[in-house]
Motif scaffolding. Structure first.
Motif, PDB file in Angstrom:
ATOM      1  N   THR A   1       0.847  -1.195   0.000  1.00 15.51           N
ATOM      2  CA  THR A   1       0.000   0.000   0.000  1.00 15.51           C
ATOM      3  C   THR A   1       0.881   1.244   0.000  1.00 15.51           C
ATOM      4  OG1 THR A   1      -1.688  -1.184   1.281  1.00 15.51           O
ATOM      5  CG2 THR A   1      -1.856   1.221   1.175  1.00 15.51           C
ATOM      6  N   PHE A   2       0.617   2.136  -0.950  1.00 14.53           N
ATOM      7  CA  PHE A   2       1.416   3.350  -1.091  1.00 14.53           C
ATOM      8  C   PHE A   2       0.758   4.522  -0.364  1.00 14.53           C
ATOM      9  CE2 PHE A   2       2.457   1.203  -5.275  1.00 14.53           C
ATOM     10  CZ  PHE A   2       3.687   0.725  -4.839  1.00 14.53           C
ATOM     11  N   GLY A   3       1.614   5.403   0.109  1.00 14.39           N
ATOM     12  CA  GLY A   3       1.150   6.624   0.751  1.00 14.39           C
ATOM     13  C   GLY A   3       1.472   7.834  -0.104  1.00 14.39           C
ATOM     14  N   PRO A   4       1.705   8.983   0.495  1.00 13.82           N
ATOM     15  CA  PRO A   4       1.969  10.212  -0.270  1.00 13.82           C
ATOM     16  C   PRO A   4       3.339  10.180  -0.940  1.00 13.82           C
ATOM     17  CG  PRO A   4       2.254  10.589   2.082  1.00 13.82           C
ATOM     18  CD  PRO A   4       1.687   9.213   1.954  1.00 13.82           C
ATOM     19  N   PRO A   5       3.539  11.015  -1.964  1.00 15.91           N
ATOM     20  CA  PRO A   5       4.836  11.092  -2.638  1.00 15.91           C
ATOM     21  C   PRO A   5       5.926  11.615  -1.702  1.00 15.91           C
ATOM     22  CG  PRO A   5       3.098  12.105  -3.965  1.00 15.91           C
ATOM     23  CD  PRO A   5       2.526  11.871  -2.603  1.00 15.91           C
ATOM     24  N   VAL A   6       7.154  11.168  -1.974  1.00 23.66           N
ATOM     25  CA  VAL A   6       8.321  11.693  -1.274  1.00 23.66           C
ATOM     26  C   VAL A   6       8.765  12.959  -2.001  1.00 23.66           C
ATOM     27  CG1 VAL A   6      10.681  11.214  -0.548  1.00 23.66           C
ATOM     28  CG2 VAL A   6       9.007   9.350  -0.631  1.00 23.66           C
ATOM     29  N   ASP A   7       8.953  14.039  -1.289  1.00 26.81           N
ATOM     30  CA  ASP A   7       9.278  15.334  -1.907  1.00 26.81           C
ATOM     31  C   ASP A   7      10.481  15.235  -2.838  1.00 26.81           C
ATOM     32  OD1 ASP A   7       7.224  16.496  -0.525  1.00 26.81           O
ATOM     33  OD2 ASP A   7       8.488  17.338   1.067  1.00 26.81           O
ATOM     34  N   GLY A   8      10.242  15.575  -4.103  1.00 28.00           N
ATOM     35  CA  GLY A   8      11.321  15.667  -5.082  1.00 28.00           C
ATOM     36  C   GLY A   8      11.858  14.352  -5.593  1.00 28.00           C
TER      37      GLY A   8
ATOM     38  N   ASP B   1      10.108   7.416 -13.604  1.00 36.10           N
ATOM     39  CA  ASP B   1       9.562   8.617 -14.247  1.00 36.10           C
ATOM     40  C   ASP B   1       8.260   9.106 -13.624  1.00 36.10           C
ATOM     41  OD1 ASP B   1      11.694   8.649 -16.062  1.00 36.10           O
ATOM     42  OD2 ASP B   1      10.636   7.322 -17.456  1.00 36.10           O
ATOM     43  N   ASN B   2       7.946   8.623 -12.443  1.00 39.01           N
ATOM     44  CA  ASN B   2       6.752   9.068 -11.722  1.00 39.01           C
ATOM     45  C   ASN B   2       7.151   9.431 -10.291  1.00 39.01           C
ATOM     46  OD1 ASN B   2       4.491   8.619 -13.668  1.00 39.01           O
ATOM     47  ND2 ASN B   2       5.246   6.498 -13.598  1.00 39.01           N
ATOM     48  N   PRO B   3       6.287  10.163  -9.580  1.00 33.67           N
ATOM     49  CA  PRO B   3       6.616  10.487  -8.184  1.00 33.67           C
ATOM     50  C   PRO B   3       6.863   9.221  -7.366  1.00 33.67           C
ATOM     51  CG  PRO B   3       4.749  11.801  -8.929  1.00 33.67           C
ATOM     52  CD  PRO B   3       5.001  10.783 -10.006  1.00 33.67           C
ATOM     53  N   CYS B   4       7.924   9.256  -6.583  1.00 37.47           N
ATOM     54  CA  CYS B   4       8.242   8.123  -5.702  1.00 37.47           C
ATOM     55  C   CYS B   4       7.385   8.239  -4.441  1.00 37.47           C
ATOM     56  CB  CYS B   4       9.729   8.139  -5.344  1.00 37.47           C
ATOM     57  SG  CYS B   4      10.201   6.835  -4.188  1.00 37.47           S
ATOM     58  N   ARG B   5       6.632   7.189  -4.154  1.00 39.23           N
ATOM     59  CA  ARG B   5       5.716   7.227  -3.013  1.00 39.23           C
ATOM     60  C   ARG B   5       6.255   6.441  -1.809  1.00 39.23           C
ATOM     61  NH1 ARG B   5       0.670   9.150  -3.903  1.00 39.23           N
ATOM     62  NH2 ARG B   5       0.222   9.759  -6.053  1.00 39.23           N
ATOM     63  N   LYS B   6       5.793   6.854  -0.653  1.00 39.82           N
ATOM     64  CA  LYS B   6       6.106   6.114   0.561  1.00 39.82           C
ATOM     65  C   LYS B   6       5.336   4.793   0.573  1.00 39.82           C
ATOM     66  CE  LYS B   6       7.000  10.188   3.439  1.00 39.82           C
ATOM     67  NZ  LYS B   6       6.592  10.942   4.663  1.00 39.82           N
ATOM     68  N   ILE B   7       5.870   3.827   1.296  1.00 38.72           N
ATOM     69  CA  ILE B   7       5.171   2.554   1.511  1.00 38.72           C
ATOM     70  C   ILE B   7       4.629   2.570   2.928  1.00 38.72           C
ATOM     71  CG2 ILE B   7       5.451   0.054   1.758  1.00 38.72           C
ATOM     72  CD1 ILE B   7       7.527   0.201  -0.487  1.00 38.72           C
ATOM     73  N   VAL B   8       3.310   2.454   3.056  1.00 38.12           N
ATOM     74  CA  VAL B   8       2.686   2.549   4.382  1.00 38.12           C
ATOM     75  C   VAL B   8       2.252   1.188   4.920  1.00 38.12           C
ATOM     76  CG1 VAL B   8       1.943   4.927   4.023  1.00 38.12           C
ATOM     77  CG2 VAL B   8       0.413   3.057   3.355  1.00 38.12           C
ATOM     78  N   ASP B   9       2.200   0.177   4.047  1.00 36.82           N
ATOM     79  CA  ASP B   9       1.823  -1.161   4.528  1.00 36.82           C
ATOM     80  C   ASP B   9       2.218  -2.192   3.488  1.00 36.82           C
ATOM     81  OD1 ASP B   9       0.693  -2.988   6.353  1.00 36.82           O
ATOM     82  OD2 ASP B   9      -1.132  -3.112   5.153  1.00 36.82           O
ATOM     83  N   MET B  10       2.538  -3.387   3.947  1.00 37.31           N
ATOM     84  CA  MET B  10       2.802  -4.500   3.028  1.00 37.31           C
ATOM     85  C   MET B  10       2.483  -5.802   3.746  1.00 37.31           C
ATOM     86  SD  MET B  10       6.942  -4.819   2.855  1.00 37.31           S
ATOM     87  CE  MET B  10       7.048  -3.329   1.883  1.00 37.31           C
ATOM     88  N   SER B  11       1.990  -6.763   2.974  1.00 37.50           N
ATOM     89  CA  SER B  11       1.612  -8.051   3.566  1.00 37.50           C
ATOM     90  C   SER B  11       1.785  -9.171   2.559  1.00 37.50           C
ATOM     91  CB  SER B  11       0.163  -8.019   4.055  1.00 37.50           C
ATOM     92  OG  SER B  11      -0.724  -7.780   2.968  1.00 37.50           O
TER      93      SER B  11
END
Length: 221
Positions: free
Chosen positions: A38-45, A50-60
């Motif tokens: 599960t992805f969260g908000p983008p990491v600044d910059g 080629d797309n915004p790098c997002r945080k990972i908020v959950d994995m299972s």
């Protein structure tokens, strides 16, 4: 396909079944294991493919194997893979953004590949073990019990190997139970200690036991 190429390694033991801004789903081992991220908000910059790098908020991880219908070797492989997954603790603490995904998938794939090959070894022994005086191949949780028999040496014994997810990179602990004759722990240890680690480790130990102790024998029922 573009993401598959981005994640490419020397071998790939997984497939992407879903990818969006909200989550990604990967499958391993003929779709018998599913990883949901599960992805969260983008990491600044930060940019990822080629797309915004997002945080990972959950994995299972989830097993999709029907153990009641699956071969015993497949059940063993699943147990060993999840043994590895659980031994790593919280994956989310070391895989915090999309940038960490390639390395994580690579680590899991290495274990999946090794365990898959082990499953193929066990299936081979289950089918063709008679060629090596192997009467029975049995799986008990993460242990493999091999029953050998020879009338020439008048011996019958069971070797139980304890398997783990790091197979075949470490020697396998084992015990020997004598049924008939004098062949036991010392004799088996003297043989298998000379078998080098690596691909087909279990199968090569079986062949060495047969070659050194049982070759040319008949079966004792």
């Amino acid at each position: 396909e573009e993401l598959q190429r981005f994640f490419f390694f020397s071998f790939t033991e997984w497939e992407i079944s879903e990818w969006s801004d909200q989550q990604a789903v990967f499958t391993f081992l003929y779709d018998s294991i599913e990883l949901t991220i599960t992805f969260g908000p983008p990491v600044d910059g930060a940019v990822f493919n080629d797309n915004p790098c997002r945080k990972i908020v959950d994995m299972s991880f989830e097993s999709l194997l029907d153990e009641e219908k699956a071969p015993i070797s497949s059940c063993l492989v699943q147990r060993l893979i999840f043994q590895f997954i659980e031994s790593q603790g919280s994956w989310q603490t070391k895989c915090t953004t999309m940038h960490h995904l390639p390395q994580m998938l690579h680590e899991v794939s290495l274990v999946v590949n090794r365990c898959r090959l082990l499953g193929e070894e066990i299936e081979f022994l289950n089918r063709w073990g008679g060629k090596f005086n192997l009467l029975k191949t049995e799986v008990d949780n993460t242990k493999v019990k091999l029953l050998f028999s020879t009338s020439t040496a008048f011996a019958k014994f069971e070797v139980t190997f304890s398997l783990s997810a790091n197979y075949p990179s470490a020697p396998l602990p084992f015990t020997v139970q004598k049924r008939i004759g004098s062949l036991g722990q010392d004799e088996i240890s003297a043989v298998v200690s000379n078998v080098p680690l690596g691909t087909n480790y279990l199968m090569r130990m079986v062949k060495m036991i047969h070659h050194n102790l049982l070759q040319g024998s008949l079966i004792v029922q």
